[in-house]
Design a protein around this motif. Structure first.
Motif, short mmCIF file in Angstrom:
data_model
loop_
_atom_site.label_atom_id
_atom_site.label_comp_id
_atom_site.label_asym_id
_atom_site.label_seq_id
_atom_site.Cartn_x
_atom_site.Cartn_y
_atom_site.Cartn_z
N LYS A 1 1.15 -1.12 -0.17
CA LYS A 1 -0.45 0.55 -0.08
C LYS A 1 1.04 0.88 -0.02
N ASN A 2 0.64 1.98 -0.72
CA ASN A 2 1.28 3.49 -1.13
C ASN A 2 2.60 3.57 -0.78
N PRO A 3 3.70 2.89 -1.05
CA PRO A 3 4.90 3.62 -0.99
C PRO A 3 5.51 4.83 -1.93
N SER A 4 6.37 5.15 -0.97
CA SER A 4 6.07 7.18 -1.40
C SER A 4 7.46 6.92 -2.39
N GLY A 5 8.36 5.92 -1.93
CA GLY A 5 9.01 5.81 -3.92
C GLY A 5 10.31 4.43 -3.17
N GLY A 6 10.85 4.57 -4.23
CA GLY A 6 11.78 3.59 -4.73
C GLY A 6 11.37 2.48 -5.64
N ARG A 7 11.90 0.77 -5.68
CA ARG A 7 11.87 -0.15 -6.56
C ARG A 7 11.59 -0.92 -5.08
N ILE A 8 10.63 -2.13 -6.11
CA ILE A 8 10.32 -4.27 -5.28
C ILE A 8 10.24 -4.53 -6.71
N ILE A 9 10.76 -5.76 -6.70
CA ILE A 9 11.08 -6.74 -7.18
C ILE A 9 10.42 -8.25 -6.47
N CYS A 10 9.67 -8.94 -7.08
CA CYS A 10 9.42 -10.38 -6.26
C CYS A 10 8.40 -10.59 -7.49
N ASP A 11 7.78 -11.30 -6.73
CA ASP A 11 7.66 -12.66 -7.82
C ASP A 11 5.95 -12.65 -7.93
N GLY A 12 5.14 -11.43 -7.55
CA GLY A 12 4.09 -11.11 -7.61
C GLY A 12 3.43 -10.52 -5.90
N ILE A 13 2.18 -9.94 -6.53
CA ILE A 13 1.62 -9.07 -5.40
C ILE A 13 0.05 -9.25 -5.26
N GLY A 14 -0.29 -9.71 -4.23
CA GLY A 14 -1.64 -9.94 -4.01
C GLY A 14 -2.96 -8.72 -4.63
N GLU A 15 -2.01 -7.92 -3.78
CA GLU A 15 -3.03 -6.80 -3.43
C GLU A 15 -1.84 -5.31 -4.02
N LEU A 16 -2.02 -4.61 -5.24
CA LEU A 16 -1.22 -3.62 -5.04
C LEU A 16 -2.44 -2.34 -4.96
N ILE A 17 -2.32 -1.58 -3.90
CA ILE A 17 -2.96 -0.27 -3.38
C ILE A 17 -2.01 1.41 -4.05
N MET A 18 -2.23 1.81 -4.64
CA MET A 18 -1.42 2.93 -5.58
C MET A 18 -2.51 3.86 -5.32
N GLU A 19 -2.76 4.72 -4.18
CA GLU A 19 -3.74 6.19 -4.89
C GLU A 19 -2.73 7.34 -4.91
N ALA A 20 -3.21 7.64 -5.94
CA ALA A 20 -2.88 8.94 -6.80
C ALA A 20 -2.43 10.37 -5.54
N ASP A 21 -3.53 10.20 -4.82
CA ASP A 21 -4.43 11.56 -4.01
C ASP A 21 -3.38 11.53 -2.87
N LYS A 22 -2.51 10.38 -1.95
CA LYS A 22 -1.57 10.26 -1.13
C LYS A 22 -0.65 10.17 -1.90
N VAL A 23 0.05 9.23 -2.82
CA VAL A 23 1.63 9.34 -2.70
C VAL A 23 1.56 9.89 -4.47
N ASP A 24 2.90 10.40 -4.64
CA ASP A 24 3.08 9.77 -6.28
C ASP A 24 4.13 8.40 -6.84
N VAL A 25 3.21 8.24 -7.76
CA VAL A 25 2.60 6.64 -7.95
C VAL A 25 3.81 6.11 -8.95
N GLU A 26 4.48 7.94 -9.45
CA GLU A 26 5.21 7.18 -10.28
C GLU A 26 7.39 7.03 -9.67
N ASN A 27 6.75 7.30 -8.52
CA ASN A 27 8.47 7.76 -8.23
C ASN A 27 8.22 6.30 -7.33
N THR A 28 7.66 5.34 -7.96
CA THR A 28 7.61 3.35 -7.03
C THR A 28 7.86 3.27 -8.92
#
Length: 286
Positions: A254-281
């Motif tokens: 949910k809503n990381p502020s930025g950076g990168r995530i490498i994994c096999d998959g994410i069950g539920e990805l919550i990225m809310e543009a009104d909470k964080v800049d989704v382009e930063n992650t």
């Protein structure tokens, strides 16, 4: 350990002491198979003391002490607040039943020590080495700095709150809210289970660790994870800056502020543009 000359040290063996300050300001003494019964502060302001197979049954045994070595000793429950303002102490093969042990002390070395009732234990201490220690109690290690840990087994919430410069190896922590408000934390080859892991912390690195946590690893500045597993870990990374290489999948993010995530998959990805800049992650799937 700057103990005095053992050849000239006084030896006290199989004695029973009662009363306040029974060996006040003792210096260059070897104490073995003794019992300190009811009476506060038996070894207050002591220095260059070697303890073996000795029991403490009352409050404040080692305050303002320096250069202490204890082997196969026991601090019973009423030896509470037992070691405060003490410098250079080594304890091996020892049981500390008393709560509130170690406060504002430094240069502490613990090996093969058990703390069955460790509430409010190891607070505001510095230069601590922990090896093969078992702890049961809340708020262990609060506000400590420069701590090296290996083979710690801990049952208790809020451990290492406000701690700085902590390195952990091969440990198992069952602890809600552990490593809150902390800085410069590095954990290797360990298992941590508990809600809200490491909130409001800075410079947290996890290497080859397994984590189980509800809303874990949130509100962190500079979180690094290398070859870690997140098992039953949901709503992770909220408002954290993260560089995470995860083995396997993640249940939810949910809503990381930025950076990168490498994994096999994410069950539920919550990225809310009104909470964080989704382009930063950046998220990459294997």
């Amino acid at each position: 350990m700057a103990l005095g000359n053992t050849e000239t040290r006084d030896i006290i063996k199989r004695q029973f002491y009662e009363g306040e300050r029974s060996l006040f300001q003792a210096n260059n003494v070897k104490i073995t198979e003794c019992i300190f019964g009811e009476g506060e502060s038996p070894l207050k302001h002591s220095e260059n003391i070697e303890l073996s197979e000795t029991m403490f049954k009352w409050k404040y045994p080692l305050w303002y002490s320096r250069h202490i070595k204890a082997y196969k000793c026991t601090l019973f429950e009423m030896a509470r607040a037992g070691i405060w303002y003490t410098e250079d102490i080594e304890m091996t093969d020892t049981m500390i039943e008393a709560p509130k042990t170690f406060r504002k002390s430094r240069d502490i070395r613990l090996k093969n020590v058990t703390f069955p009732h460790a509430d409010e234990t190891l607070w505001n201490c510095a230069d601590v080495v922990i090896d093969n220690v078992t702890v049961n109690g809340d708020y262990f290690g609060m506000n400590c700095s420069d701590v090296k840990v290996s083979n710690l087994t801990l049952y208790g919430n809020y451990c290492f709150d406000g701690a700085r410069n902590v390195e952990v190896h091969n440990s198992r922590l069952l602890s809600k809210d552990c490593f809150w408000n902390s800085e410069n934390i590095t954990i290797y080859d360990s298992f941590i289970s508990g809600e809200y892991l490491a909130w409001n912390s800075k410079n947290v690195t996890l290497v080859d660790c397994t984590i189980e946590s509800l809303q874990g690893l949130c509100y962190i500045e500079d979180l690094v994870m290398k070859n870690c597993k997140l098992i039953n870990t949901t709503l992770a990374f909220e408002y954290s800056t993260v560089d995470a290489d995860i083995t396997g999948g993640i249940d939810s993010v949910k809503n990381p502020s930025g950076g990168r995530i490498i994994c096999d998959g994410i069950g539920e990805l919550i990225m809310e543009a009104d909470k964080v800049d989704v382009e930063n992650t950046t998220i990459n799937y294997r």
